[in-house]
Scaffold this active site. Structure first.
Site, PDB file in Angstrom:
ATOM      1  N   ARG A   1       0.855  -1.203   0.000  1.00  0.00           N
ATOM      2  CA  ARG A   1       0.000   0.000   0.000  1.00  0.00           C
ATOM      3  C   ARG A   1       0.888   1.250   0.000  1.00  0.00           C
ATOM      4  O   ARG A   1       1.308   1.687  -1.042  1.00  0.00           O
ATOM      5  CB  ARG A   1      -0.977  -0.035   1.183  1.00  0.00           C
ATOM      6  CG  ARG A   1      -1.950  -1.227   1.130  1.00  0.00           C
ATOM      7  CD  ARG A   1      -2.773  -1.237  -0.148  1.00  0.00           C
ATOM      8  NE  ARG A   1      -3.670  -2.367  -0.206  1.00  0.00           N
ATOM      9  CZ  ARG A   1      -4.997  -2.293  -0.067  1.00  0.00           C
ATOM     10  NH1 ARG A   1      -5.574  -1.138   0.119  1.00  0.00           N
ATOM     11  NH2 ARG A   1      -5.723  -3.369  -0.137  1.00  0.00           N
TER      12      ARG A   1
ATOM     13  N   HIS B   1      -4.156  -0.654   7.358  1.00  0.00           N
ATOM     14  CA  HIS B   1      -3.675   0.736   7.346  1.00  0.00           C
ATOM     15  C   HIS B   1      -3.310   1.199   8.754  1.00  0.00           C
ATOM     16  O   HIS B   1      -3.882   0.714   9.744  1.00  0.00           O
ATOM     17  CB  HIS B   1      -4.764   1.669   6.797  1.00  0.00           C
ATOM     18  CG  HIS B   1      -4.998   1.519   5.323  1.00  0.00           C
ATOM     19  ND1 HIS B   1      -6.217   1.163   4.792  1.00  0.00           N
ATOM     20  CD2 HIS B   1      -4.163   1.680   4.270  1.00  0.00           C
ATOM     21  CE1 HIS B   1      -6.124   1.111   3.461  1.00  0.00           C
ATOM     22  NE2 HIS B   1      -4.888   1.414   3.125  1.00  0.00           N
TER      23      HIS B   1
ATOM     24  N   CYS C   1     -12.226   5.545   7.127  1.00  0.00           N
ATOM     25  CA  CYS C   1     -12.056   5.264   5.683  1.00  0.00           C
ATOM     26  C   CYS C   1     -13.137   5.872   4.816  1.00  0.00           C
ATOM     27  O   CYS C   1     -12.934   6.068   3.619  1.00  0.00           O
ATOM     28  CB  CYS C   1     -12.138   3.772   5.395  1.00  0.00           C
ATOM     29  SG  CYS C   1     -11.223   2.766   6.474  1.00  0.00           S
TER      30      CYS C   1
HETATM   31  C1  CIR Z   1      -8.967  -2.123   0.570  1.00  0.00           C
HETATM   32  O1  CIR Z   1      -8.432  -3.205   0.794  1.00  0.00           O
HETATM   33  O2  CIR Z   1      -8.362  -1.222   0.008  1.00  0.00           O
HETATM   34  C2  CIR Z   1     -10.400  -1.928   0.988  1.00  0.00           C
HETATM   35  N1  CIR Z   1     -11.101  -3.164   0.878  1.00  0.00           N
HETATM   36  C3  CIR Z   1     -10.500  -1.392   2.386  1.00  0.00           C
HETATM   37  C4  CIR Z   1      -9.923  -0.014   2.522  1.00  0.00           C
HETATM   38  C5  CIR Z   1     -10.084   0.523   3.886  1.00  0.00           C
HETATM   39  N2  CIR Z   1      -9.536   1.824   3.995  1.00  0.00           N
HETATM   40  C6  CIR Z   1      -8.938   2.309   5.078  1.00  0.00           C
HETATM   41  O3  CIR Z   1      -8.689   1.589   6.034  1.00  0.00           O
HETATM   42  N3  CIR Z   1      -8.521   3.565   5.035  1.00  0.00           N
END
Ligand code: CIR
Length: 263
Positions: free
Chosen positions: A132, A162, A249
């Site tokens: 990421r 994250h 998020c």
């Molecule tokens: C991902 O894996 O990118 C999404 N399914 C979840 C993203 C969650 N975002 C965050 O924690 N900021």
């Protein structure tokens, strides 16, 4: 006036990226309903909810936090680590353009906004080997924000996707964190409240005005927050958690500020 920029839950949510969780069925209608409750709660806490254009073909678009880092002075449009998520940023840039001068990250660096935890003028940025946020992404972010007086500190963490699932800001000098996933020492002068050991996923709180939105399924950690005299607004948000989404998020929170066109 605080703006909460959000993006609708799309019909393809069940095809989301997953890193730590096993795929399980997601009830999209329930996720939509929980997301609408989230937006209503933000309004009741004083925010104006502004929705970026829906993206029905992009499963993770609801997790708008990952696509931008919005500061008082500028908004940085990220280059998300997951390739499937890179198409999310164009519409978010369009929606943010009236509010902030934009800076746009470019290849090869990657960064997810969910890895950026702001405490005052310091941006703590999570760094893992999960594909990421990478070192080149952190360097780009630093080049954009340093002229505005922000320091950038890379923070190692583990156990979750994250940084902001391991730690989140309760105030400019106070963080909520899971000590098994990130060290309290990473956040320099800030004091730490730890999650209850039975609630490892409870470290993500969304700060809005003088309130904290916190997942309703973690009452023991909520009691710890209330013990700090913090005002907590609990919210049921477990359906989006199956997609590895947390409360922060699903919005970009910033002070309203109109800017001159073309900046
Ligand atoms: C991902 O894996 O990118 C999404 N399914 C979840 C993203 C969650 N975002 C965050 O924690 N900021």
């Amino acid at each position: 006036m605080i703006i909460a920029m959000t993006r609708a839950v799309g019909p393809a949510l069940a095809c989301c990226e997953l890193t730590h969780l096993a795929r399980e069925p997601i009830d999209v209608a329930r996720a939509v309903a929980q997301h609408e409750s989230y937006e209503r709660l933000l309004v009741s806490l004083g925010a104006r909810v502004v929705r970026a254009a829906a993206a029905p073909d992009l499963p993770d678009a609801v997790f708008i936090e990952d696509t931008a880092v919005v500061l008082d002075e500028i908004a940085v449009i990220t280059r998300p680590g997951a390739e499937s998520r890179r198409a999310e940023t164009a519409a978010v840039a369009e929606a943010l353009a009236p509010h902030r001068p934009l800076r746009t990250m470019t290849a090869p660096g990657t960064l997810d906004g969910g890895d950026v935890l702001q405490l005052g003028r310091t941006l703590y940025v999570g760094l893992t080997a999960k594909g990421r946020t990478d070192a080149a992404g952190i360097e780009q972010l630093e080049a954009f924000v340093a002229p505005h007086g922000y320091a950038v500190v890379a923070v190692p963490f583990s156990g979750c996707l994250h940084l902001k699932s391991a730690a989140s800001a309760l105030a400019d000098d106070l963080v909520l964190l899971n000590p098994d996933w990130v060290s309290a020492a990473s956040f320099r002068g800030a004091r730490a409240v730890t999650v209850d050991p039975d609630e490892p996923c409870a470290a993500n709180a969304l700060r809005i005005g003088d309130a904290l939105v916190h997942p309703a399924q973690y009452p023991r950690t909520r009691a710890r927050l209330e013990g700090e005299s913090l005002r907590v607004a609990p919210l049921a948000y477990d359906e989006l958690a199956k997609a590895e989404g947390a409360l922060t998020c699903c919005s970009l929170i910033f002070e309203a500020r109109q800017i001159a066109a073309g900046r």
